[in-house]
Motif scaffolding. Sequence first.
Motif, PDB file in Angstrom:
ATOM      1  N   THR A 102       0.854  -1.172   0.000  1.00  0.00           N
ATOM      2  CA  THR A 102       0.000   0.000   0.000  1.00  0.00           C
ATOM      3  C   THR A 102       0.890   1.221   0.000  1.00  0.00           C
ATOM      4  N   PRO A 103       0.346   2.385  -0.379  1.00  0.00           N
ATOM      5  CA  PRO A 103       1.184   3.584  -0.365  1.00  0.00           C
ATOM      6  C   PRO A 103       1.893   3.809   0.955  1.00  0.00           C
ATOM      7  N   ALA A 104       1.277   3.422   2.078  1.00  0.00           N
ATOM      8  CA  ALA A 104       1.890   3.659   3.383  1.00  0.00           C
ATOM      9  C   ALA A 104       3.162   2.840   3.574  1.00  0.00           C
ATOM     10  N   SER A 105       3.263   1.696   2.873  1.00  0.00           N
ATOM     11  CA  SER A 105       4.437   0.843   3.045  1.00  0.00           C
ATOM     12  C   SER A 105       5.395   0.958   1.868  1.00  0.00           C
ATOM     13  N   GLU A 106       5.231   2.013   1.078  1.00  0.00           N
ATOM     14  CA  GLU A 106       6.025   2.150  -0.141  1.00  0.00           C
ATOM     15  C   GLU A 106       7.527   2.154   0.141  1.00  0.00           C
ATOM     16  N   ALA A 107       7.935   2.767   1.260  1.00  0.00           N
ATOM     17  CA  ALA A 107       9.357   2.879   1.560  1.00  0.00           C
ATOM     18  C   ALA A 107       9.993   1.522   1.836  1.00  0.00           C
ATOM     19  N   ALA A 108       9.167   0.511   2.087  1.00  0.00           N
ATOM     20  CA  ALA A 108       9.692  -0.801   2.450  1.00  0.00           C
ATOM     21  C   ALA A 108       9.875  -1.713   1.244  1.00  0.00           C
ATOM     22  N   LEU A 109       9.845  -1.156   0.034  1.00  0.00           N
ATOM     23  CA  LEU A 109       9.900  -1.992  -1.152  1.00  0.00           C
ATOM     24  C   LEU A 109      11.335  -2.367  -1.503  1.00  0.00           C
ATOM     25  N   ASP A 110      12.044  -3.046  -0.585  1.00  0.00           N
ATOM     26  CA  ASP A 110      13.340  -3.609  -0.892  1.00  0.00           C
ATOM     27  C   ASP A 110      13.141  -5.073  -1.265  1.00  0.00           C
ATOM     28  N   PHE A 111      14.223  -5.775  -1.590  1.00  0.00           N
ATOM     29  CA  PHE A 111      14.052  -7.150  -2.062  1.00  0.00           C
ATOM     30  C   PHE A 111      13.379  -8.051  -1.025  1.00  0.00           C
ATOM     31  N   PRO A 112      13.823  -8.059   0.248  1.00  0.00           N
ATOM     32  CA  PRO A 112      13.135  -8.928   1.216  1.00  0.00           C
ATOM     33  C   PRO A 112      11.640  -8.644   1.306  1.00  0.00           C
ATOM     34  N   ALA A 113      11.251  -7.352   1.312  1.00  0.00           N
ATOM     35  CA  ALA A 113       9.832  -7.019   1.413  1.00  0.00           C
ATOM     36  C   ALA A 113       9.073  -7.442   0.152  1.00  0.00           C
ATOM     37  N   LEU A 114       9.683  -7.263  -1.013  1.00  0.00           N
ATOM     38  CA  LEU A 114       9.027  -7.652  -2.261  1.00  0.00           C
ATOM     39  C   LEU A 114       8.850  -9.166  -2.348  1.00  0.00           C
ATOM     40  N   LEU A 149      14.634  -7.567  -9.576  1.00  0.00           N
ATOM     41  CA  LEU A 149      16.050  -7.572  -9.955  1.00  0.00           C
ATOM     42  C   LEU A 149      16.737  -6.289  -9.497  1.00  0.00           C
ATOM     43  N   LEU A 150      16.094  -5.141  -9.736  1.00  0.00           N
ATOM     44  CA  LEU A 150      16.672  -3.872  -9.305  1.00  0.00           C
ATOM     45  C   LEU A 150      16.847  -3.838  -7.784  1.00  0.00           C
ATOM     46  N   ALA A 151      15.839  -4.343  -7.061  1.00  0.00           N
ATOM     47  CA  ALA A 151      15.929  -4.362  -5.599  1.00  0.00           C
ATOM     48  C   ALA A 151      17.039  -5.279  -5.122  1.00  0.00           C
ATOM     49  N   GLY A 152      17.334  -6.325  -5.941  1.00  0.00           N
ATOM     50  CA  GLY A 152      18.412  -7.242  -5.581  1.00  0.00           C
ATOM     51  C   GLY A 152      19.780  -6.776  -6.037  1.00  0.00           C
ATOM     52  N   GLY A 153      19.812  -5.631  -6.763  1.00  0.00           N
ATOM     53  CA  GLY A 153      21.093  -5.092  -7.210  1.00  0.00           C
ATOM     54  C   GLY A 153      21.482  -5.486  -8.612  1.00  0.00           C
ATOM     55  N   TYR A 154      20.507  -5.914  -9.423  1.00  0.00           N
ATOM     56  CA  TYR A 154      20.796  -6.367 -10.782  1.00  0.00           C
ATOM     57  C   TYR A 154      20.037  -5.538 -11.814  1.00  0.00           C
ATOM     58  N   ALA A 155      20.529  -5.574 -13.051  1.00  0.00           N
ATOM     59  CA  ALA A 155      19.877  -4.849 -14.140  1.00  0.00           C
ATOM     60  C   ALA A 155      18.595  -5.571 -14.540  1.00  0.00           C
ATOM     61  N   PRO A 156      17.599  -4.845 -15.038  1.00  0.00           N
ATOM     62  CA  PRO A 156      16.358  -5.483 -15.502  1.00  0.00           C
ATOM     63  C   PRO A 156      16.634  -6.488 -16.618  1.00  0.00           C
TER      64      PRO A 156
END
Length: 288
Positions: free
Chosen positions: A5-17, A76-83
């Motif tokens: 949700t928009p409220a949790s947008e900042a948490a969109l790193d690889f573990p959260a995704l 992939l981007l969240a994990g540090g890789y190119a799309p």
Amino acid sequence: MDTLTPASEAALDFPALLRYWRNRRGYSQQALSQVAGVSQRHISFLESGRARPSREMVLALAERLGVPLRQRNRLLLAGGYAPAYSEQGLAAPPASMVQQAIALILAKQEPYPAVVLDRFWNLVDANQAYRRMLGLLLRGRAPAALEQGSGRVNLMLTVFDPAGLWPSIENARQVGRYLLRRVWQELQVQAHDRTAREIFQRIAVWHPDMVGPGGVPLFDDEAGEGVPPPVLPVVVAGPGIHASLFSTLTTLGIPQDVSLQELRIECFFPADRASAAAFEALAQSAPA
């Protein structure tokens, strides 16, 4: 279950995704580890951030979870890789055969309407039957979705706009509830994208009675109204047209481009003989 949700947008790193998509697909860590061929401990480490996934692992997990291509690129981007997937769309030369196929579908749908939409329900293409119908239903009205100067028509906003198609849909309340579900479901996946939020927010402003506290849709299904029909028809009425329609959605098979995967071809069919006759008459009376 975790939701984006928009409220949790900042948490969109690889573990959260990864945790989001695993929960969304109904997998436990153990179940995902079995289908992915890794240990449950490794899945736990990936979701806690204690382990960094390889590029191959990101793609393998995304495949097992059925993640859309756009979101695979985001993983992939969240994990540090190119799309891994392009986003060229229909305009790119490699998609010329796809363009021809879509044009054929639109043409074969005549004299009944058909439209091509992108992921945010912007009009990409439409056959003449759809354009005729839209012109008749919007005659004398200027929806806000058509006044933005972007050159694109957002059909979802046009449907809900009180100055758009909303007055021309006789069962607008029923149709609106169903469409609002689609917008909300898309928002759960695209919460980080401003466009998804803006579409939902504009609908909420136009129809506050359909959205509850906290911006959550009120899914107030009309219980006790008898057995529902097999499909929900859209009943439209305007100068020179009155018809009941149902639709089918078509997507491209095995797409490898983000934009092509997100295309939707919606074909409308008459729900009764009178509606079929109405569109046949419109086609016969249209100028060459």
